[in-house]
Design a protein around this motif. Structure first.
Motif, PDB file in Angstrom:
ATOM      1  N   GLY A  79       5.550  20.647 -16.789  1.00 34.90           N
ATOM      2  CA  GLY A  79       6.726  19.934 -17.267  1.00 34.90           C
ATOM      3  C   GLY A  79       6.350  18.600 -17.877  1.00 34.90           C
ATOM      4  O   GLY A  79       6.835  18.225 -18.952  1.00 34.90           O
ATOM      5  N   LEU A  80       5.454  17.870 -17.213  1.00 36.28           N
ATOM      6  CA  LEU A  80       4.978  16.591 -17.748  1.00 36.28           C
ATOM      7  C   LEU A  80       4.158  16.791 -19.017  1.00 36.28           C
ATOM      8  O   LEU A  80       4.224  15.978 -19.940  1.00 36.28           O
ATOM      9  CB  LEU A  80       4.149  15.867 -16.684  1.00 36.28           C
ATOM     10  N   LEU A  81       3.378  17.874 -19.062  1.00 36.60           N
ATOM     11  CA  LEU A  81       2.609  18.172 -20.274  1.00 36.60           C
ATOM     12  C   LEU A  81       3.537  18.454 -21.444  1.00 36.60           C
ATOM     13  O   LEU A  81       3.293  18.005 -22.570  1.00 36.60           O
ATOM     14  CB  LEU A  81       1.694  19.373 -20.016  1.00 36.60           C
ATOM     15  N   PHE A  82       4.613  19.180 -21.192  1.00 41.71           N
ATOM     16  CA  PHE A  82       5.614  19.452 -22.232  1.00 41.71           C
ATOM     17  C   PHE A  82       6.217  18.143 -22.735  1.00 41.71           C
ATOM     18  O   PHE A  82       6.351  17.927 -23.955  1.00 41.71           O
ATOM     19  CB  PHE A  82       6.708  20.364 -21.664  1.00 41.71           C
ATOM     20  N   ALA A  83       6.563  17.249 -21.792  1.00 46.46           N
ATOM     21  CA  ALA A  83       7.147  15.960 -22.170  1.00 46.46           C
ATOM     22  C   ALA A  83       6.161  15.127 -22.980  1.00 46.46           C
ATOM     23  O   ALA A  83       6.528  14.525 -23.996  1.00 46.46           O
ATOM     24  CB  ALA A  83       7.577  15.204 -20.911  1.00 46.46           C
ATOM     25  N   LEU A  84       4.915  15.082 -22.541  1.00 43.97           N
ATOM     26  CA  LEU A  84       3.898  14.306 -23.244  1.00 43.97           C
ATOM     27  C   LEU A  84       3.650  14.859 -24.634  1.00 43.97           C
ATOM     28  O   LEU A  84       3.492  14.105 -25.607  1.00 43.97           O
ATOM     29  CB  LEU A  84       2.605  14.301 -22.435  1.00 43.97           C
ATOM     30  N   THR A  85       3.627  16.177 -24.751  1.00 41.21           N
ATOM     31  CA  THR A  85       3.366  16.816 -26.043  1.00 41.21           C
ATOM     32  C   THR A  85       4.431  16.450 -27.062  1.00 41.21           C
ATOM     33  O   THR A  85       4.125  16.106 -28.216  1.00 41.21           O
ATOM     34  CB  THR A  85       3.300  18.343 -25.880  1.00 41.21           C
ATOM     35  N   TYR A  86       5.693  16.498 -26.650  1.00 41.48           N
ATOM     36  CA  TYR A  86       6.774  16.281 -27.610  1.00 41.48           C
ATOM     37  C   TYR A  86       7.101  14.814 -27.848  1.00 41.48           C
ATOM     38  O   TYR A  86       7.739  14.485 -28.861  1.00 41.48           O
ATOM     39  CB  TYR A  86       8.028  17.033 -27.154  1.00 41.48           C
ATOM     40  N   MET A 114      13.814  12.927 -15.424  1.00 37.64           N
ATOM     41  CA  MET A 114      14.656  14.067 -15.769  1.00 37.64           C
ATOM     42  C   MET A 114      13.810  15.317 -15.993  1.00 37.64           C
ATOM     43  O   MET A 114      14.193  16.431 -15.604  1.00 37.64           O
ATOM     44  CB  MET A 114      15.479  13.741 -17.014  1.00 37.64           C
ATOM     45  N   THR A 115      12.648  15.133 -16.603  1.00 36.63           N
ATOM     46  CA  THR A 115      11.719  16.253 -16.790  1.00 36.63           C
ATOM     47  C   THR A 115      11.273  16.819 -15.454  1.00 36.63           C
ATOM     48  O   THR A 115      11.187  18.045 -15.274  1.00 36.63           O
ATOM     49  CB  THR A 115      10.488  15.792 -17.594  1.00 36.63           C
ATOM     50  N   LEU A 116      10.979  15.964 -14.502  1.00 38.12           N
ATOM     51  CA  LEU A 116      10.538  16.406 -13.176  1.00 38.12           C
ATOM     52  C   LEU A 116      11.608  17.247 -12.491  1.00 38.12           C
ATOM     53  O   LEU A 116      11.283  18.254 -11.837  1.00 38.12           O
ATOM     54  CB  LEU A 116      10.175  15.202 -12.307  1.00 38.12           C
ATOM     55  N   PHE A 117      12.858  16.867 -12.631  1.00 36.29           N
ATOM     56  CA  PHE A 117      13.924  17.645 -11.996  1.00 36.29           C
ATOM     57  C   PHE A 117      14.107  18.994 -12.684  1.00 36.29           C
ATOM     58  O   PHE A 117      14.413  19.993 -12.023  1.00 36.29           O
ATOM     59  CB  PHE A 117      15.230  16.849 -11.988  1.00 36.29           C
ATOM     60  N   CYS A 118      13.931  19.038 -13.990  1.00 35.66           N
ATOM     61  CA  CYS A 118      13.962  20.330 -14.688  1.00 35.66           C
ATOM     62  C   CYS A 118      12.822  21.221 -14.205  1.00 35.66           C
ATOM     63  O   CYS A 118      13.014  22.426 -13.962  1.00 35.66           O
ATOM     64  CB  CYS A 118      13.859  20.110 -16.193  1.00 35.66           C
ATOM     65  N   ALA A 119      11.639  20.637 -14.058  1.00 34.87           N
ATOM     66  CA  ALA A 119      10.487  21.397 -13.565  1.00 34.87           C
ATOM     67  C   ALA A 119      10.709  21.844 -12.134  1.00 34.87           C
ATOM     68  O   ALA A 119      10.275  22.942 -11.737  1.00 34.87           O
ATOM     69  CB  ALA A 119       9.221  20.547 -13.663  1.00 34.87           C
ATOM     70  N   LEU A 120      11.381  21.020 -11.336  1.00 32.69           N
ATOM     71  CA  LEU A 120      11.672  21.385  -9.943  1.00 32.69           C
ATOM     72  C   LEU A 120      12.601  22.590  -9.892  1.00 32.69           C
ATOM     73  O   LEU A 120      12.391  23.520  -9.098  1.00 32.69           O
ATOM     74  CB  LEU A 120      12.313  20.198  -9.230  1.00 32.69           C
ATOM     75  N   ILE A 121      13.625  22.598 -10.724  1.00 28.31           N
ATOM     76  CA  ILE A 121      14.531  23.750 -10.791  1.00 28.31           C
ATOM     77  C   ILE A 121      13.775  25.005 -11.197  1.00 28.31           C
ATOM     78  O   ILE A 121      13.943  26.075 -10.608  1.00 28.31           O
ATOM     79  CB  ILE A 121      15.674  23.457 -11.780  1.00 28.31           C
ATOM     80  N   ALA A 122      12.912  24.871 -12.205  1.00 34.13           N
ATOM     81  CA  ALA A 122      12.105  26.007 -12.649  1.00 34.13           C
ATOM     82  C   ALA A 122      11.173  26.481 -11.545  1.00 34.13           C
ATOM     83  O   ALA A 122      10.970  27.693 -11.365  1.00 34.13           O
ATOM     84  CB  ALA A 122      11.296  25.622 -13.888  1.00 34.13           C
ATOM     85  N   GLY A 123      10.608  25.548 -10.787  1.00 30.69           N
ATOM     86  CA  GLY A 123       9.700  25.915  -9.709  1.00 30.69           C
ATOM     87  C   GLY A 123      10.394  26.674  -8.600  1.00 30.69           C
ATOM     88  O   GLY A 123       9.894  27.703  -8.126  1.00 30.69           O
ATOM     89  N   ALA A 128       5.231  28.389 -18.029  1.00 33.05           N
ATOM     90  CA  ALA A 128       5.312  27.078 -17.381  1.00 33.05           C
ATOM     91  C   ALA A 128       5.465  25.956 -18.405  1.00 33.05           C
ATOM     92  O   ALA A 128       6.157  24.971 -18.152  1.00 33.05           O
ATOM     93  CB  ALA A 128       4.070  26.839 -16.522  1.00 33.05           C
ATOM     94  N   PHE A 129       4.844  26.102 -19.563  1.00 31.29           N
ATOM     95  CA  PHE A 129       4.947  25.051 -20.578  1.00 31.29           C
ATOM     96  C   PHE A 129       6.332  25.025 -21.213  1.00 31.29           C
ATOM     97  O   PHE A 129       6.971  23.970 -21.304  1.00 31.29           O
ATOM     98  CB  PHE A 129       3.882  25.249 -21.660  1.00 31.29           C
ATOM     99  N   TRP A 130       6.818  26.184 -21.655  1.00 35.26           N
ATOM    100  CA  TRP A 130       8.059  26.223 -22.413  1.00 35.26           C
ATOM    101  C   TRP A 130       9.295  26.205 -21.538  1.00 35.26           C
ATOM    102  O   TRP A 130      10.403  25.942 -22.042  1.00 35.26           O
ATOM    103  CB  TRP A 130       8.094  27.465 -23.311  1.00 35.26           C
ATOM    104  N   CYS A 131       9.156  26.484 -20.260  1.00 33.26           N
ATOM    105  CA  CYS A 131      10.337  26.647 -19.398  1.00 33.26           C
ATOM    106  C   CYS A 131      10.314  25.727 -18.185  1.00 33.26           C
ATOM    107  O   CYS A 131      10.760  26.112 -17.095  1.00 33.26           O
ATOM    108  CB  CYS A 131      10.475  28.098 -18.948  1.00 33.26           C
TER     109      CYS A 131
END
Length: 260
Positions: A52-59, A145-154, A186-189
């Motif tokens: 999730g953090l990698l996705f945020a950093l990339t964009y 906010m990214t971390l919470f999205c990743a938490l939901i996905a996890g 994991a990257f896109w979702c």
């Protein structure tokens, strides 16, 4: 005023939430330490948080264009500003269909205006509405906010893994990899994106319904609530996914009934 991506404020809030979430996840791991399959819990959750953090950093830093992910974030912040400016207008936005009349009626220079290409697409702005709930305790931090999205996905992928781990048609490591550790998924979702909520809702519905059907697990009130919320999310964002979910479920249900 929007915080800077990976700026001091964003890093402080995001780092604080990352620490708290890891403590929470470790507590869940310790609570279930007697369950052998929980040895994969922390690796799976850290895998999601990391991507999730990698996705945020990339964009935000590498591509530097942002795309829809930043538009969702900006729309959520504008809704947060709208709440403090006019709570009645905020709740009106949550339940009405976006239009040129509503954006000019509810938003102003104090709240900011959501990106037009997101606002005028109801299924996309629905993601902003979901994310707006996170803004109240993430202080508009993009990282948090990214971390919470990743938490939901996890958690959704973990529930899906708990459903499939008993399957015997392939080796256990295949199921573990397929449900928890696919890098592209994991990257896109896991970041701030529409796909994160679509996949999470799909996994929750399948995991809870099929757990009830296959393993006769009791359907608690919270599980029923999660199913209702997930169905609503899919209906608002990707309604065809409901067909992809419930048709196989009904087929399995009819087969089991016919065997009885």
């Amino acid at each position: 005023m929007k915080p800077e991506f990976f700026g001091v404020f964003d890093l402080m809030i995001g780092g604080g939430w990352l620490f708290l979430l890891i403590v929470l996840l470790w507590a869940i791991r310790l609570k279930n330490i007697e369950k052998p399959h929980y040895k994969w819990f922390m690796p799976a959750m850290l895998f999601k948080l990391g991507f999730g953090l990698l996705f945020a950093l990339t964009y935000t830093k590498i591509l530097a264009e942002g795309g829809d992910t930043l538009a969702y974030w900006e729309g959520a912040i504008d809704l947060n500003n709208l709440f403090w400016d006019s709570p009645s207008a905020y709740f009106a936005e949550l339940f009405q269909t976006p239009s040129r009349e509503t954006i000019s009626q509810n938003f102003n220079h104090r709240t900011g205006y959501p990106p037009s290409w997101i606002y005028f697409e109801p299924e996309s702005f629905f993601i902003c509405k979901i994310l707006s709930f996170f803004t109240f305790f993430t202080f508009n931090s993009y990282i948090a906010m990214t971390l919470f999205c990743a938490l939901i996905a996890g958690f959704s992928s973990w529930k899906f893994f708990e459903l499939t781990r008993r399957f015997t048609f392939c080796k256990p490591w295949v199921i573990i990899f397929a449900t928890l550790f696919i890098p592209t998924v994991a990257f896109w979702c896991t970041g701030i994106s529409k796909d994160t909520f679509v996949v999470a809702a799909f996994q929750i519905i399948v995991a809870l319904l099929f757990s009830k059907l296959l393993y006769k697990k009791p359907m608690h009130l919270f599980s029923f609530f999660l199913i209702v919320v997930s169905v609503f999310v899919l209906f608002k964002v990707r309604d065809f996914m409901l067909i992809a979910t419930f048709v196989p479920f009904m087929i399995v249900l009819l087969i089991r009934l016919s065997k009885k």
